[in-house]
Write a protein that holds these residues in place. Sequence first.
Motif, PDB file in Angstrom:
ATOM      1  N   ASN A 250      33.268  30.800  28.409  1.00  0.00           N
ATOM      2  CA  ASN A 250      32.196  31.548  29.066  1.00  0.00           C
ATOM      3  C   ASN A 250      31.980  31.067  30.493  1.00  0.00           C
ATOM      4  OD1 ASN A 250      31.712  33.103  26.770  1.00  0.00           O
ATOM      5  ND2 ASN A 250      30.247  31.630  25.932  1.00  0.00           N
ATOM      6  N   ALA A 251      32.051  29.750  30.707  1.00  0.00           N
ATOM      7  CA  ALA A 251      31.928  29.233  32.073  1.00  0.00           C
ATOM      8  C   ALA A 251      33.108  29.665  32.930  1.00  0.00           C
ATOM      9  CB  ALA A 251      31.825  27.710  32.030  1.00  0.00           C
ATOM     10  N   PHE A 252      34.288  29.710  32.325  1.00  0.00           N
ATOM     11  CA  PHE A 252      35.482  30.156  33.052  1.00  0.00           C
ATOM     12  C   PHE A 252      35.347  31.614  33.490  1.00  0.00           C
ATOM     13  CE2 PHE A 252      39.310  32.715  32.347  1.00  0.00           C
ATOM     14  CZ  PHE A 252      40.113  32.261  33.371  1.00  0.00           C
ATOM     15  N   LEU A 257      34.851  35.737  37.552  1.00  0.00           N
ATOM     16  CA  LEU A 257      34.350  37.056  37.905  1.00  0.00           C
ATOM     17  C   LEU A 257      33.445  37.044  39.130  1.00  0.00           C
ATOM     18  CD1 LEU A 257      33.608  38.629  34.391  1.00  0.00           C
ATOM     19  CD2 LEU A 257      35.648  38.847  35.812  1.00  0.00           C
ATOM     20  N   SER A 258      33.189  35.886  39.681  1.00  0.00           N
ATOM     21  CA  SER A 258      32.382  35.802  40.901  1.00  0.00           C
ATOM     22  C   SER A 258      33.223  36.249  42.099  1.00  0.00           C
ATOM     23  CB  SER A 258      31.891  34.364  41.112  1.00  0.00           C
ATOM     24  OG  SER A 258      31.286  34.229  42.386  1.00  0.00           O
ATOM     25  N   PRO A 259      32.765  37.229  42.883  1.00  0.00           N
ATOM     26  CA  PRO A 259      33.552  37.671  44.047  1.00  0.00           C
ATOM     27  C   PRO A 259      33.794  36.553  45.048  1.00  0.00           C
ATOM     28  CG  PRO A 259      31.835  39.259  43.517  1.00  0.00           C
ATOM     29  CD  PRO A 259      31.555  38.044  42.693  1.00  0.00           C
ATOM     30  N   GLN A 260      32.791  35.681  45.245  1.00  0.00           N
ATOM     31  CA  GLN A 260      32.973  34.576  46.197  1.00  0.00           C
ATOM     32  C   GLN A 260      34.051  33.611  45.705  1.00  0.00           C
ATOM     33  OE1 GLN A 260      30.081  35.522  44.909  1.00  0.00           O
ATOM     34  NE2 GLN A 260      28.926  36.373  46.639  1.00  0.00           N
ATOM     35  N   ALA A 261      34.029  33.309  44.403  1.00  0.00           N
ATOM     36  CA  ALA A 261      35.034  32.389  43.860  1.00  0.00           C
ATOM     37  C   ALA A 261      36.426  33.002  43.955  1.00  0.00           C
ATOM     38  CB  ALA A 261      34.702  32.047  42.409  1.00  0.00           C
ATOM     39  N   GLN A 262      36.557  34.303  43.654  1.00  0.00           N
ATOM     40  CA  GLN A 262      37.856  34.962  43.769  1.00  0.00           C
ATOM     41  C   GLN A 262      38.375  34.948  45.196  1.00  0.00           C
ATOM     42  OE1 GLN A 262      38.483  38.772  41.970  1.00  0.00           O
ATOM     43  NE2 GLN A 262      37.105  38.359  40.269  1.00  0.00           N
ATOM     44  N   SER A 263      37.488  35.258  46.144  1.00  0.00           N
ATOM     45  CA  SER A 263      37.906  35.296  47.550  1.00  0.00           C
ATOM     46  C   SER A 263      38.367  33.927  48.032  1.00  0.00           C
ATOM     47  CB  SER A 263      36.751  35.806  48.417  1.00  0.00           C
ATOM     48  OG  SER A 263      37.100  35.799  49.777  1.00  0.00           O
ATOM     49  N   GLN A 264      37.607  32.877  47.694  1.00  0.00           N
ATOM     50  CA  GLN A 264      37.982  31.526  48.112  1.00  0.00           C
ATOM     51  C   GLN A 264      39.279  31.086  47.438  1.00  0.00           C
ATOM     52  OE1 GLN A 264      36.588  29.667  50.453  1.00  0.00           O
ATOM     53  NE2 GLN A 264      38.141  28.073  50.136  1.00  0.00           N
ATOM     54  N   VAL A 292      45.406  34.824  40.147  1.00  0.00           N
ATOM     55  CA  VAL A 292      44.120  35.503  39.959  1.00  0.00           C
ATOM     56  C   VAL A 292      44.272  36.762  39.110  1.00  0.00           C
ATOM     57  CG1 VAL A 292      42.206  36.629  41.140  1.00  0.00           C
ATOM     58  CG2 VAL A 292      43.158  34.517  42.067  1.00  0.00           C
ATOM     59  N   PRO A 293      45.199  37.685  39.434  1.00  0.00           N
ATOM     60  CA  PRO A 293      45.344  38.853  38.547  1.00  0.00           C
ATOM     61  C   PRO A 293      45.711  38.485  37.117  1.00  0.00           C
ATOM     62  CG  PRO A 293      46.465  39.220  40.635  1.00  0.00           C
ATOM     63  CD  PRO A 293      46.084  37.781  40.597  1.00  0.00           C
ATOM     64  N   SER A 294      46.545  37.447  36.952  1.00  0.00           N
ATOM     65  CA  SER A 294      46.948  37.051  35.609  1.00  0.00           C
ATOM     66  C   SER A 294      45.770  36.496  34.815  1.00  0.00           C
ATOM     67  CB  SER A 294      48.072  36.012  35.694  1.00  0.00           C
ATOM     68  OG  SER A 294      48.429  35.565  34.406  1.00  0.00           O
ATOM     69  N   LEU A 295      44.969  35.637  35.445  1.00  0.00           N
ATOM     70  CA  LEU A 295      43.814  35.074  34.746  1.00  0.00           C
ATOM     71  C   LEU A 295      42.776  36.144  34.432  1.00  0.00           C
ATOM     72  CD1 LEU A 295      43.290  31.665  36.587  1.00  0.00           C
ATOM     73  CD2 LEU A 295      44.401  32.084  34.408  1.00  0.00           C
ATOM     74  N   LEU A 296      42.578  37.090  35.354  1.00  0.00           N
ATOM     75  CA  LEU A 296      41.647  38.187  35.076  1.00  0.00           C
ATOM     76  C   LEU A 296      42.132  39.023  33.890  1.00  0.00           C
ATOM     77  CD1 LEU A 296      40.753  39.373  38.692  1.00  0.00           C
ATOM     78  CD2 LEU A 296      39.212  38.304  37.045  1.00  0.00           C
ATOM     79  N   VAL A 381      36.524  47.357  36.120  1.00  0.00           N
ATOM     80  CA  VAL A 381      36.407  46.621  37.383  1.00  0.00           C
ATOM     81  C   VAL A 381      37.780  46.579  38.032  1.00  0.00           C
ATOM     82  CG1 VAL A 381      35.826  44.436  38.479  1.00  0.00           C
ATOM     83  CG2 VAL A 381      34.530  45.221  36.486  1.00  0.00           C
ATOM     84  N   PHE A 382      37.855  47.059  39.242  1.00  0.00           N
ATOM     85  CA  PHE A 382      39.115  47.064  39.962  1.00  0.00           C
ATOM     86  C   PHE A 382      39.207  45.785  40.786  1.00  0.00           C
ATOM     87  CE2 PHE A 382      38.258  51.487  39.123  1.00  0.00           C
ATOM     88  CZ  PHE A 382      39.497  51.954  38.712  1.00  0.00           C
ATOM     89  N   ASP A 383      40.229  45.012  40.488  1.00  0.00           N
ATOM     90  CA  ASP A 383      40.434  43.745  41.194  1.00  0.00           C
ATOM     91  C   ASP A 383      41.249  44.017  42.464  1.00  0.00           C
ATOM     92  OD1 ASP A 383      42.431  40.814  40.694  1.00  0.00           O
ATOM     93  OD2 ASP A 383      40.561  41.040  41.790  1.00  0.00           O
ATOM     94  N   VAL A 384      40.565  44.503  43.482  1.00  0.00           N
ATOM     95  CA  VAL A 384      41.226  44.828  44.739  1.00  0.00           C
ATOM     96  C   VAL A 384      40.498  44.108  45.864  1.00  0.00           C
ATOM     97  CG1 VAL A 384      41.868  46.645  46.347  1.00  0.00           C
ATOM     98  CG2 VAL A 384      41.947  47.077  43.887  1.00  0.00           C
TER      99      VAL A 384
END
Length: 509
Positions: A250-252, A257-264, A292-296, A381-384
């Motif tokens: 759940n923490a993962f 899913l945080s946009p800031q974490a994905q961007s960084q 990132v795409p694989s983990l999502l 959710v589109f991961d773009v």
Amino acid sequence: MDREAVRSFLESSPTIRLLKADQGAYVLFFLYQTFKDSGSGTAISLPQDELTHRVEIYQEQLSHEEHTVLSGSADRYLREWSDAGWLRRFLSPESSDRHYQLTRHAEDAIRFIDTALSRDNRLVGTEGRLRLVIDTLSDIARGASADPDRRLAELSDERERIDAEIDAIRSGVAVQTYHPAQIRERFHTAVDLLKTLQGDFRAVEDRFEEIARKVQRDAIDDGRTRGQILAEALDAEDLVNEQDEGVSFNAFVAFLLSPQAQSQLRKTIGEVTRLEEIASERDSIEHMRRMVPSLLAEADNVLRQTGRLSQTLRRLLDRQSSGHRKRTAEVLGEIRTLAAKMKQETQQTGQPVPSNIGLQIETTIEVTSPLARPFWTPPQVFDVVPETHVVDVASIERQARKLASLKRLEWDRMRDAIAAATQHQSSIRLSQLLRVRPPKAGVIELVGWLQIAHDDGHRIERDSEEIIDVQTTDEATGELQHIRVKMPLVTFHRTEEKKNETLRKIRPR
């Protein structure tokens, strides 16, 4: 390590059975190439039709390489691998087709082989792993302590260290960087951790699958009410979320899913993969770029597994479907009893099995209530993430100059040259022809001669080769260069040229 536990694991584990199987090497390679290899268009799960097609292609490759293995039906191998615990077979909620994905046992076998094979081909680092252990232990000690004085002291020491480094850099001291060996070592450690993380998702899915199977078994018991089934299912799901695996997952998901974490994370991966020190690690770089795409996708797959558990609960709690399910279980039991009885009778009497065996199914028309509402599902959710593309004007100009400098091949004159060369002899090789008519357009003209030989039906011996020298001009310096090109043996014949001449007379230019 318990001795009996080791013995039981070696005797019953699907992981060990896969490693010890007679055709285990071929099965392991196929599973890795299909589900794990970043350069093969991998996916977490595949529908049965597509996976069957991939097995058939793999069988053709083995047959072409004269390997007498996996020569049976592709569907048969998928069933065997599922029964052996190497593939998980399930129905996808998005379609009615069966889907397959790796089990945690297959993940463990692939990880073991990958680690063993790559150990001899890359750096075995210790310094980076030791620092990772120390940093992890320090983080545990820091995060487990609730003493405010200790936390303030640690933060003060960290601030002093950072301030000292800032002052040193501002005063002109050279920035300390990692040695190339340290960069490669830490990069390999990160890739290994990523592969381990992707394989650990199967264990989380197995926990939800166990809950679903337990709920289905409990629903068959006539002594349980729907309320008891629901309470036990919800308690089991809460228990999973409260266990270490559930809390960590759940923490993962919340972090990923945080946009800031994905961007960084994307920014950091981009900076690391552009380093020259690891430029030769192409497979690992591609694996890291797909992180990132694989983990999502992995997280979404686990969440869909949770959704399947909810759908199972909804079906089990429906009174009508519960009665149908129990009646179906009774009918299946009767069918098994009749089949066993028929088998015993045919063995005793020696008579063949009757060919007119069949089933009659009684059913009623289902009427769906318009007030029935499905469970809520989250929107897609589109991961773009938009990326800035910088136009390299200098590179475009260089490519444009190369395009403008290309010379046009004169097909008619080339065919005329073949006709003139074969006028007094029945055939001539391409190398002999080029001594009379040297190439004028460089290496591309050799491709033209090969194309004419193919289109006009001349002889091309792909098993034989000949070396042809070509003279070209260097674009940067303008100097002449001599290039040796290895080509198939091409022979032009007079008879084919007569046919071409007739066609040109009928169809004038």
